[in-house]
Design an enzyme around this catalytic site. Structure first.
Site, PDB file in Angstrom:
ATOM      1  N   TRP A  61      -8.602  33.634  95.292  1.00  0.00           N
ATOM      2  CA  TRP A  61      -9.473  34.754  94.903  1.00  0.00           C
ATOM      3  C   TRP A  61     -10.116  34.488  93.557  1.00  0.00           C
ATOM      4  O   TRP A  61     -11.298  34.799  93.356  1.00  0.00           O
ATOM      5  CB  TRP A  61      -8.685  36.068  94.908  1.00  0.00           C
ATOM      6  N   ASP A 119      -9.035  41.178  87.809  1.00  0.00           N
ATOM      7  CA  ASP A 119      -8.945  41.563  89.218  1.00  0.00           C
ATOM      8  C   ASP A 119      -7.494  41.977  89.480  1.00  0.00           C
ATOM      9  O   ASP A 119      -6.601  41.135  89.490  1.00  0.00           O
ATOM     10  CB  ASP A 119      -9.348  40.357  90.093  1.00  0.00           C
ATOM     11  N   LYS A 139      -4.428  47.550  99.266  1.00  0.00           N
ATOM     12  CA  LYS A 139      -3.060  47.036  99.173  1.00  0.00           C
ATOM     13  C   LYS A 139      -2.140  48.100  98.590  1.00  0.00           C
ATOM     14  O   LYS A 139      -1.108  48.424  99.148  1.00  0.00           O
ATOM     15  CB  LYS A 139      -3.019  45.779  98.332  1.00  0.00           C
TER      16      LYS A 139
HETATM   17  C1  LIG Z   1      -6.322  39.414  94.276  1.00  0.00           C
HETATM   18  C2  LIG Z   1      -7.401  39.645  95.293  1.00  0.00           C
HETATM   19  N1  LIG Z   1      -8.684  39.691  94.893  1.00  0.00           N
HETATM   20  C3  LIG Z   1      -9.682  39.900  95.760  1.00  0.00           C
HETATM   21  C4  LIG Z   1      -9.446  40.058  97.103  1.00  0.00           C
HETATM   22  C5  LIG Z   1     -10.609  40.277  98.029  1.00  0.00           C
HETATM   23  O1  LIG Z   1     -10.664  41.620  98.388  1.00  0.00           O
HETATM   24  P1  LIG Z   1     -11.703  42.126  99.483  1.00  0.00           P
HETATM   25  O2  LIG Z   1     -11.377  41.421 100.752  1.00  0.00           O
HETATM   26  O3  LIG Z   1     -11.438  43.602  99.545  1.00  0.00           O
HETATM   27  O4  LIG Z   1     -13.059  41.804  98.992  1.00  0.00           O
HETATM   28  C6  LIG Z   1      -8.138  40.022  97.577  1.00  0.00           C
HETATM   29  C7  LIG Z   1      -7.868  40.204  99.010  1.00  0.00           C
HETATM   30  O5  LIG Z   1      -6.782  40.039  99.507  1.00  0.00           O
HETATM   31  C8  LIG Z   1      -7.093  39.801  96.648  1.00  0.00           C
HETATM   32  O6  LIG Z   1      -5.827  39.753  97.051  1.00  0.00           O
END
Ligand SMILES: Cc1ncc(COP(=O)(O)O)c(C=O)c1O
Length: 360
Positions: free
Chosen positions: A101, A168, A192
Site C-alpha cells: 500500500w 495512512d 476494516k
Molecule cells: C493500509 C492500507 N492502505 C490502503 C488500502 C487500500 O484501501 P482501498 O482498497 O479502500 O482503496 C488498504 C486496503 O487493504 C490498506 O490496508
C-alpha cells in the site's frame, strides 16, 4: 455454527452496527423512510454527519485546527488525491516504503512531483519496517503507513520531523490512542475498523488546506470539500451511517483506551500461541513491530497450509488465508473481533498440532 471472521477487510463489525444498520434500511429512526432513500440534504443526514464528526473528534481528541471529512472512495483514491492537492511540479515529498500500500502511494505521487523514498523494506520482503531514516527538510510532506495490513508490521512511534506527517491509518485507525497533533493529515478507508466500504475518514490540519493547488478539479480539492463539510456532492450516506454506528459502539465500549487494552490482550494471546506452536512461525522479523491488527504467520511445512485452512474452516474460523497470492496466514483482529474468537483460533491451532503430531 458461529463463524469467527478474521478477514482483512471488509471485515467484522460489531453486532450493534449490524442491528442498527438493518433497522435503518427499513425505517431510519422513525422517519418512515429507509436511510437508503433519504436525501443527503435532509435534517436526518445532517444529524448523522454532525454526530459522526463530533464523536470522531471526541474519541481521537482532534483539535479544531483540523478539518474532519467523510469522503466517497477508499484510501487508494487518496494515494493520488494527496499529491494532487499538495505536491506541485517543482516540489518533492518524502515517502517510507513499508509494503504494497505504501508503494502504491509512492507510485501515484510520482505522477505529480518529485518523490524521495527515505527507506524501503522491500529487499526483506517487508518483514520489518526500516527505521533511522532521514527525512529531507525541504519535503512538502512525509507519508507513511502506520500499519501494513498484508505484512502485519506496525510503526507505533510517529517519525520525528519538522515537515507535515501524512499517515495512512486504514488498518489501525481507532485501534489505539494517538496524538493527532503529531500529524498534518490522517486518512483511512473505513472497511476494516470503522464501517462499511465506500467512505474514507480524512483528518487534515487546516493550514495545509491553505496550500492546496488551486488548479485542480473541485471534486478532488480538499479545501473545497472541507468548505462544503463533506457535502460538495452526494456522499455515501449509508456507509457514513455505518461509520457513525461504529463510533457510537466504540464510545459505549469505553473509548479508545479501553479498546486498545483489549487489542493488546487479543494479539498477545495469538502471538504467544504462534511462538509456542511447533507447526507455525511468525512472519514479522522485528518483534517490536508486530501488528495488533493483522497477525501474520507461516506453516513451517508449506504443504500443511491448505490442510490448516480447511481444518480451521471446519471449526468456524474463516478469513485467515493471507492476501491474494501471498503464502501463509493472516488473522485480522480488528476492534469488533471478540476475545472469544481469538481463543477459538488458538484452540484450533493447538488441536491441529495434536492432529499432525499425535503424542508429541
Ligand atoms: C493500509 C492500507 N492502505 C490502503 C488500502 C487500500 O484501501 P482501498 O482498497 O479502500 O482503496 C488498504 C486496503 O487493504 C490498506 O490496508
Amino acid at each position: 455454527m458461529k463463524l469467527h471472521n478474521f478477514s482483512g477487510g471488509p471485515a467484522i463489525l460489531p453486532d450493534y452496527v449490524y442491528h442498527k444498520a438493518a433497522d435503518a434500511i427499513k425505517n431510519y429512526n422513525g422517519t418512515g423512510l429507509s436511510l437508503l432513500e433519504t436525501s443527503h440534504r435532509s435534517s436526518a443526514f445532517a444529524g448523522i454527519l454532525m454526530e459522526a464528526e463530533a464523536l470522531l473528534r471526541e474519541l481521537l481528541s482532534i483539535p479544531q485546527a483540523y478539518a474532519v471529512l467523510f469522503l466517497a472512495g477508499g484510501a487508494s483514491q487518496h494515494f493520488a488525491q494527496i499529491p494532487l492537492n499538495l505536491l506541485h511540479k517543482d516540489t518533492g515529498a518524502a515517502y517510507l516504503d513499508s509494503g504494497v500500500w505504501a508503494a502504491n502511494a509512492i507510485n501515484e505521487a510520482r505522477y505529480y512531483g518529485r518523490v524521495h523514498v527515505v527507506a524501503s523494506g522491500k529487499a526483506e520482503a517487508y518483514r520489518s519496517i526500516p527505521t533511522g531514516f532521514a527525512i529531507p527538510e525541504d519535503s512538502i510532506y512525509f507519508h507513511y503507513t502506520s500499519n501494513n495490513t498484508i505484512y502485519g508490521t506496525t510503526l507505533r512511534e510517529v517519525p520525528q520531523t519538522s515537515v507535515p506527517v501524512i499517515c495512512d491509518m486504514s488498518s489501525d485507525i481507532l485501534s489505539a490512542e494517538i496524538d493527532v497533533t503529531k500529524f498534518g493529515m490522517i486518512y483511512a478507508s473505513v472497511q476494516k475498523n470503522a464501517g462499511a466500504a465506500g467512505v474514507s475518514i480524512i483528518v487534515i490540519r487546516k493550514d495545509l488546506l491553505d496550500n492546496v493547488n488551486p488548479d485542480i478539479p473541485n471534486i478532488f480539492n480538499y479545501a473545497t470539500l472541507a468548505t462544503n463539510r463533506s457535502l460538495y456532492n452526494t456522499p455515501p450516506v449509508f456507509a457514513i451511517y455505518t461509520t457513525l454506528l461504529n463510533l457510537q459502539w466504540l464510545q459505549r465500549e469505553g473509548g479508545i483506551s479501553a479498546i486498545e487494552k483489549r487489542n493488546i490482550e487479543k494479539s498477545q494471546l495469538l502471538y504467544e500461541e504462534i511462538d509456542r506452536n511447533r507447526l507455525f512461525t511468525g512472519r514479522v522479523s522485528n518483534s517490536t513491530q508486530r501488528s495488533r491488527m493483522n497477525i501474520t504467520f507461516w506453516a513451517d511445512k508449506p504443504e500443511q497450509e491448505q490442510a490448516f485452512l480447511d481444518f480451521a474452516a471446519e471449526r468456524g474460523v474463516v478469513g485467515i488465508k493471507q492476501y491474494a497470492d501471498y503464502g501463509g496466514f493472516r488473522a485480522s483482529l480488528y476492534n469488533a473481533l471478540s476475545l472469544e474468537s481469538v481463543k477459538t483460533l488458538v484452540a484450533v491451532m493447538q488441536e491441529f498440532e495434536h492432529h499432525m503430531q499425535p503424542g508429541a
